[in-house]
Design an enzyme around this catalytic site. Sequence first.
Site, PDB file in Angstrom:
ATOM      1  N   CYS A   1       0.968  -1.233   0.044  1.00  0.00           N
ATOM      2  CA  CYS A   1      -0.189   0.097  -0.267  1.00  0.00           C
ATOM      3  C   CYS A   1       0.971   1.327   0.009  1.00  0.00           C
ATOM      4  O   CYS A   1       0.822   2.336  -0.878  1.00  0.00           O
ATOM      5  CB  CYS A   1      -0.830  -0.044   1.423  1.00  0.00           C
ATOM      6  SG  CYS A   1      -2.240  -1.440   1.362  1.00  0.00           S
TER       7      CYS A   1
ATOM      8  N   ARG B   1      -7.894  -4.353  -3.069  1.00  0.00           N
ATOM      9  CA  ARG B   1      -7.464  -3.335  -3.978  1.00  0.00           C
ATOM     10  C   ARG B   1      -8.592  -3.024  -4.940  1.00  0.00           C
ATOM     11  O   ARG B   1      -8.606  -3.916  -6.069  1.00  0.00           O
ATOM     12  CB  ARG B   1      -6.281  -3.426  -4.456  1.00  0.00           C
ATOM     13  CG  ARG B   1      -4.902  -3.570  -3.316  1.00  0.00           C
ATOM     14  CD  ARG B   1      -3.575  -3.890  -3.913  1.00  0.00           C
ATOM     15  NE  ARG B   1      -2.886  -4.243  -2.974  1.00  0.00           N
ATOM     16  CZ  ARG B   1      -2.362  -3.721  -1.965  1.00  0.00           C
ATOM     17  NH1 ARG B   1      -2.512  -2.258  -1.875  1.00  0.00           N
ATOM     18  NH2 ARG B   1      -1.642  -4.258  -0.886  1.00  0.00           N
TER      19      ARG B   1
HETATM   20  C1  BEZ Z   1       0.639  -4.678   1.937  1.00  0.00           C
HETATM   21  O1  BEZ Z   1       1.943  -4.982   1.896  1.00  0.00           O
HETATM   22  O2  BEZ Z   1       0.056  -3.568   1.385  1.00  0.00           O
HETATM   23  C2  BEZ Z   1      -0.663  -5.800   2.225  1.00  0.00           C
HETATM   24  C3  BEZ Z   1      -0.190  -6.985   1.915  1.00  0.00           C
HETATM   25  C4  BEZ Z   1      -1.151  -8.092   2.494  1.00  0.00           C
HETATM   26  C5  BEZ Z   1      -2.132  -7.891   2.972  1.00  0.00           C
HETATM   27  C6  BEZ Z   1      -2.603  -6.457   3.182  1.00  0.00           C
HETATM   28  C7  BEZ Z   1      -1.730  -5.430   2.840  1.00  0.00           C
END
Ligand code: BEZ
Length: 245
Positions: free
Chosen positions: A70, A152
């Site tokens: 993110c 997402r």
């Molecule tokens: C992230 O790195 O943004 C992420 C990865 C897995 C689940 C939720 C967020």
Amino acid sequence: MKTSILTCLCLAAFTLVSAQTTTQTCIPLIGDNAPKFTAQSTEGEIKFPENYFGKWKILLSHPADFTPVCSSEMIELAKLSKDFAELNTQLIVISTDGINSHMEWIRAMEDIKFEDGSSVKIDFPIISDVGLEVSKKYGMIQPNFSSTKDIRAVFFIDPEDKIRALFYYPATTGRNYWEIKRTLIAMQTADKNYVLTPANWNPGDDAMIPNPATKAESEKMLEKDKKDENIYSRSWFMWYKKLEK
Ligand code: BEZ
């Protein structure tokens, strides 16, 4: 006896309805009016879509603040933010974390110094959807991933407030922001020039025009368009148009 059966039925119906209203998530489809909402963001209250009258809007959800993928996405989006503004497009990000978390996350990302000495400015609002209201209206809560964190999602909403395109990605996969920009430009180009955009189209490439229904119609079209040097065909069902640069 009759009264208790009726009470049981009423209770069951109430439980079913309330379970549905608390867990139901729906996905708006292409051509639908963008679901309206009012929400708190890092830039104050947002009334959507009213606050962005006459603009394209891209609404992007992400699972959580201070997570690696993110954060990388917010940084890439910030780098392209000026390009989106030039395309008459407002970026709006959303997650189910609180405003304070969003604020601290923004500060932390803006503090990062890259190898070339540059840093980014997060100049778009991040909505706090702790009550999941917006997330459910836009199908961002997908319970097999999480019942409290957004997947997402990307929604492209045009100046008439219609949903024009939507993407969903898993939490583990960062989105391609050049593709998001390319898709936006493709739709704007199609609207402006009444054309289609072929596979792997990029700005500057030739566009396409709707194909004639038959070979005979194609021959008629060929006669008519022989004089137009901007139109050419690769087959009777594949017609291209050069756009003004
Ligand atoms: C992230 O790195 O943004 C992420 C990865 C897995 C689940 C939720 C967020």
